[in-house]
Scaffold this active site. Sequence first.
Site, PDB file in Angstrom:
ATOM      1  N   VAL A  59       0.836  -1.209   0.000  1.00  0.00           N
ATOM      2  CA  VAL A  59       0.000   0.000   0.000  1.00  0.00           C
ATOM      3  C   VAL A  59       0.870   1.259   0.000  1.00  0.00           C
ATOM      4  O   VAL A  59       0.613   2.212  -0.753  1.00  0.00           O
ATOM      5  CB  VAL A  59      -0.971  -0.002   1.207  1.00  0.00           C
ATOM      6  CG1 VAL A  59      -1.826   1.254   1.200  1.00  0.00           C
ATOM      7  CG2 VAL A  59      -1.855  -1.241   1.180  1.00  0.00           C
ATOM      8  N   ASP A 111      -9.528 -10.455   9.685  1.00  0.00           N
ATOM      9  CA  ASP A 111      -9.488  -9.207   8.916  1.00  0.00           C
ATOM     10  C   ASP A 111     -10.920  -8.696   8.669  1.00  0.00           C
ATOM     11  O   ASP A 111     -11.206  -7.513   8.878  1.00  0.00           O
ATOM     12  CB  ASP A 111      -8.752  -9.469   7.587  1.00  0.00           C
ATOM     13  CG  ASP A 111      -8.712  -8.239   6.712  1.00  0.00           C
ATOM     14  OD1 ASP A 111      -7.910  -7.338   6.995  1.00  0.00           O
ATOM     15  OD2 ASP A 111      -9.500  -8.162   5.748  1.00  0.00           O
ATOM     16  N   GLU A 141     -10.323   5.821   5.688  1.00  0.00           N
ATOM     17  CA  GLU A 141     -11.196   5.308   4.624  1.00  0.00           C
ATOM     18  C   GLU A 141     -10.702   3.964   4.071  1.00  0.00           C
ATOM     19  O   GLU A 141     -11.485   3.061   3.775  1.00  0.00           O
ATOM     20  CB  GLU A 141     -11.268   6.339   3.481  1.00  0.00           C
ATOM     21  CG  GLU A 141     -12.149   5.963   2.321  1.00  0.00           C
ATOM     22  CD  GLU A 141     -13.608   5.816   2.713  1.00  0.00           C
ATOM     23  OE1 GLU A 141     -14.225   6.799   3.113  1.00  0.00           O
ATOM     24  OE2 GLU A 141     -14.128   4.686   2.628  1.00  0.00           O
ATOM     25  N   LYS A 150     -12.935  -5.223  10.128  1.00  0.00           N
ATOM     26  CA  LYS A 150     -13.651  -4.276   9.261  1.00  0.00           C
ATOM     27  C   LYS A 150     -15.107  -4.109   9.701  1.00  0.00           C
ATOM     28  O   LYS A 150     -15.617  -2.987   9.730  1.00  0.00           O
ATOM     29  CB  LYS A 150     -13.544  -4.751   7.813  1.00  0.00           C
ATOM     30  CG  LYS A 150     -12.107  -4.630   7.284  1.00  0.00           C
ATOM     31  CD  LYS A 150     -11.926  -5.380   5.988  1.00  0.00           C
ATOM     32  CE  LYS A 150     -10.516  -5.225   5.437  1.00  0.00           C
ATOM     33  NZ  LYS A 150     -10.233  -6.159   4.332  1.00  0.00           N
ATOM     34  N   LYS A 198      -6.527  -1.496   9.502  1.00  0.00           N
ATOM     35  CA  LYS A 198      -7.803  -1.876  10.149  1.00  0.00           C
ATOM     36  C   LYS A 198      -7.593  -2.488  11.519  1.00  0.00           C
ATOM     37  O   LYS A 198      -8.435  -2.329  12.401  1.00  0.00           O
ATOM     38  CB  LYS A 198      -8.611  -2.834   9.266  1.00  0.00           C
ATOM     39  CG  LYS A 198      -7.848  -4.022   8.702  1.00  0.00           C
ATOM     40  CD  LYS A 198      -7.443  -3.802   7.273  1.00  0.00           C
ATOM     41  CE  LYS A 198      -6.272  -4.693   6.939  1.00  0.00           C
ATOM     42  NZ  LYS A 198      -6.188  -5.038   5.565  1.00  0.00           N
TER      43      LYS A 198
HETATM   44  N1  HSE Z   1      -5.982  -8.860   3.168  1.00  0.00           N
HETATM   45  C1  HSE Z   1      -7.014  -7.895   2.958  1.00  0.00           C
HETATM   46  C2  HSE Z   1      -8.056  -8.499   2.032  1.00  0.00           C
HETATM   47  C3  HSE Z   1      -6.422  -6.658   2.372  1.00  0.00           C
HETATM   48  O1  HSE Z   1      -7.772  -9.534   1.432  1.00  0.00           O
HETATM   49  O2  HSE Z   1      -9.155  -7.976   1.942  1.00  0.00           O
HETATM   50  C4  HSE Z   1      -7.342  -5.491   2.330  1.00  0.00           C
HETATM   51  O3  HSE Z   1      -7.780  -5.120   3.588  1.00  0.00           O
END
Ligand code: HSE
Length: 413
Positions: free
Chosen positions: A12, A196, A124, A200, A100
């Site tokens: 990123v 992950d 964002e 989120k 995140k």
């Molecule tokens: N590893 C995360 C995904 C990256 O695959 O969505 C983006 O947050």
Amino acid sequence: MIQIAVMGHGVVGSGVTNILLNHNDEIAKKVQEEIYIKKVLDLRDFPDSPIADRFTKSFEDIINDDDIKIVVEVMGGINPAYDFVKRCLQNGKSVVTSNKELVASKGAELLKIAEDNNLNFLFEASVGGGIPIIRPLNQCLSANVIDEIDGILNGTTNFILTKMIRESMSFEDALALAQKLGYAERNPAADVEGHDACRKICILASLIFGKHVYPDAVHTEGITKITLKDVEYAQAWGGVVKLIGSVKLNKDKQEIIVAPMFIKNDCQLANVDDVFNAILVKGDATGEVVFYGKGAGKLPTASAVVADVMDCVNHIEQRRNIYWEDSDNRDVLPFEETKYAMYVLVNTENKADTLEKAEKLFGKCDVISKNDADEKELAFVTPVMKFADFDKAYKELSDGTSQTVTAIRIADI
Ligand code: HSE
């Protein structure tokens, strides 16, 4: 000119510097300021970078530079990102992050520090990669009471499931490909175990309820136990398996979960494939609104980061109003109380007897028939029931002649 620093030059971070350097003139026109990358923090050397002379290995070069007004944190993880971000906010620097894990675990505290110091803390890119979702929830939809969000929030797992569904690819091969394409986290367990997606949905839940929802309060299941057989049974049922993050307001409690679920083919999330994410928001005035786009990858995520930097430049003296309070997770409904219909797969010596027993335990079940099914397999869908009741009955279903194999929720979207 506004001077900024970028902490992290991975997937990123390198995307952020690329966009800022390549779109420098267009961005300057839009924000009426030149945005100058003064420092890039990374422990590695990047001699071929066009700004190689601006790299540093020391955070002190950033925190002690009063000319740096905005710091981008794209290192990922909690340590040292938390300490660095906190110190930036305490020292008069606005922060933009894609992290995140940081926002989901420390968001309330960092938002408070930003507010106390009249600075911006924007994130964002932390949900949905390149998809705008934080700003729309916080601004465009803010006149609504939002009582439900359901989303495909992890690109890696959606990519893996798509490869399994469309190409019968093995889980391992699909994961290796996702890693090669730069979608997966450094430790892909965070993707495939659902953490992950959990981070989120916690960020989205915190935003709509105005109180921090911490990941440890959220029941989280990943996709590691999903087999090609489950994928085929989902198809026979008329749908697909997707990893869903869901938050609903249930009276005064938040019902929040991350788990693989069967969703019907006519659901708006069913055809969201590959690395794409989609987030379905239900507002009391708007009805359903769906946000769709690339949820992972270098440039989509960097696009959201750079837009936040531009927003910080536009609001350098006046912070964006984004905030939620801290909480003790008491508003989260225990997952045993949540209600779903369940797909159940059983291996049995006697299908008729097992179905009869299942219906005594669960109530009327709908059998799923699939071509070329193993003759010992029985697959069915239970009525909607409280998870605690389902779990008790599921454990009682196995006996000398039948053995439960798996159970997956049926989404109610
Ligand atoms: N590893 C995360 C995904 C990256 O695959 O969505 C983006 O947050």
